[in-house]
Design an enzyme around this catalytic site. Structure first.
Site, mmCIF file in Angstrom:
data_model
loop_
_atom_site.group_PDB
_atom_site.id
_atom_site.type_symbol
_atom_site.label_atom_id
_atom_site.label_comp_id
_atom_site.label_asym_id
_atom_site.label_seq_id
_atom_site.Cartn_x
_atom_site.Cartn_y
_atom_site.Cartn_z
ATOM 1 N N TYR A 127 0.837 -1.203 0.000
ATOM 2 C CA TYR A 127 0.000 0.000 0.000
ATOM 3 C C TYR A 127 0.871 1.251 0.000
ATOM 4 C CZ TYR A 127 -4.283 -2.605 0.136
ATOM 5 O OH TYR A 127 -5.328 -3.416 -0.218
ATOM 6 N N LYS A 180 1.776 -16.046 0.663
ATOM 7 C CA LYS A 180 2.213 -16.530 -0.650
ATOM 8 C C LYS A 180 3.727 -16.734 -0.596
ATOM 9 C CE LYS A 180 1.059 -17.578 -4.967
ATOM 10 N NZ LYS A 180 0.200 -18.752 -5.274
#
Length: 345
Positions: A127, A180
């Site tokens: 972000y 991930k």
């Protein structure tokens, strides 16, 4: 107790008015202040979140933040800051708590019961508007090439993991850790290692590690298996919206941002400018978020009065908003909740 209410853009002023009405009914001693952000502040002060608002947010007990149309704002250099990102960074709001709970009388896409909480890290990841001390986390070194930097720290991973495990210990005792690490070996690897270290201090909590893509599939296949879902910023943002839709819709999706010293209630959904001013917006998400804020600030009875009234209203078609197959507009829904709350001991 003093709360700062920031209506925002689109449907924000309508659902904020409804939320303030309910807050006053549930917590008569609360003092509510209001200030402009978004396009109203941009027109008046040249910025979507003035310095005075940022300073006041640090002084009050909590903030209720309405939705904003930040994708439509001008560039940052022209005052188009994202108020949500600014407040999260200013107030060090490292945790974003997003519950998703289905209601028996409200249809859901899959028919499965949903009762989970997504615990999302709030200050880093990809972000770009909040993950750097100075400057954005994305840049263009040459024309036609854009780069984004993902920041993951042990400190923030530990803080959000401790939050998730404490919550799970009070619920059904399960944490699903989303990652991930098979691709992002360093950044998600650091996150996972830190979470595993925290997990050792909570032997009564069961831990499951899931790849983000597998988690999305399991959300749809059987969301009832999930209790607390722990994720970094972007994964948590995406999965919490999915969870809320599976539970009945974003119009019901409450959310609380908090750090060690400050807290901000914020609806999960956007500003919906297409229905602004039509008395058609469902204020349940922001009202539920305000209840979470009251609970966080040590007002459990007031929070319970709001959530009990919401549950009762959602149980009947004639007391739901129109987006949920009901008959009520924004103002009538707030009036109904207020009447229920005032009739509750």
């Amino acid at each position: 107790m003093r709360l700062l209410c920031l209506p925002g853009d689109g449907i924000g002023p309508e659902i904020m008015a409804a939320t303030c009405q309910v807050l006053r009914a549930a917590c008569p001693g609360v003092t509510l202040e209001e200030a402009d952000i978004g396009f109203a502040a941009l027109q008046a002060d040249g910025t979507t979140i003035p310095d005075a608002v940022r300073a006041r947010a640090r002084e009050v007990d909590g903030v209720v933040l309405g939705p904003v149309s930040h994708n439509a704002y001008p560039p940052v250099a022209e005052g188009g800051l994202n108020p949500s990102g600014v407040l999260r960074k200013d107030l060090a709001l490292f945790a974003n708590i997003r519950p998703a709970r289905s209601h028996q009388a409200v249809p859901t896409p899959t028919g499965h019961k949903v009762d989970m909480v997504v615990v999302r890290e709030n200050l880093e990841g990809f972000y770009a508007d909040r993950n750097m001390h100075e400057g954005p986390g994305e840049f263009m070194p040459v024309p036609g090439v854009a780069l984004s930097v993902r920041r993951i720290t042990e400190a923030n991973s530990r803080a959000i993991a401790e939050t998730a495990y404490r919550l799970a210990a009070q619920r059904r005792g399960k944490v699903a850790v989303i990652h991930k690490a098979n691709v992002l070996r360093l950044s998600d690897g650091l996150f996972l290692d830190t979470v595993r270290d925290v997990a050792r201090a909570f032997p009564q909590v069961e831990t499951e590690e899931l790849l983000i893509d597998a988690a999305a599939a399991h959300f749809v296949r059987d969301p009832s298996r999930f209790d607390v879902v722990l994720a970094t910023n972007m994964y948590g943002d995406i999965l919490s919206d999915l969870a809320s839709e599976l539970a009945g819709g974003l119009g019901l999706a409450a959310s609380l941002n908090h750090g060690a010293e400050h807290a901000v209630a914020q609806a999960q959904h956007g500003s919906a400018p297409d229905i602004a001013g039509q008395d058609a917006a469902n204020p349940a998400s922001l009202i539920g978020s305000a209840a979470m804020l009251l609970e966080h600030l040590g007002q459990p009875d007031a929070a319970r009065r709001i959530t009990t009234a919401l549950d009762a209203a959602l149980a009947r078609p004639d007391t739901r908003t129109r987006d949920l197959g009901g008959a009520l507009g924004t103002r009538a829904f707030a009036d109904h909740l207020t009447q229920r709350i005032e009739a509750t001991p």
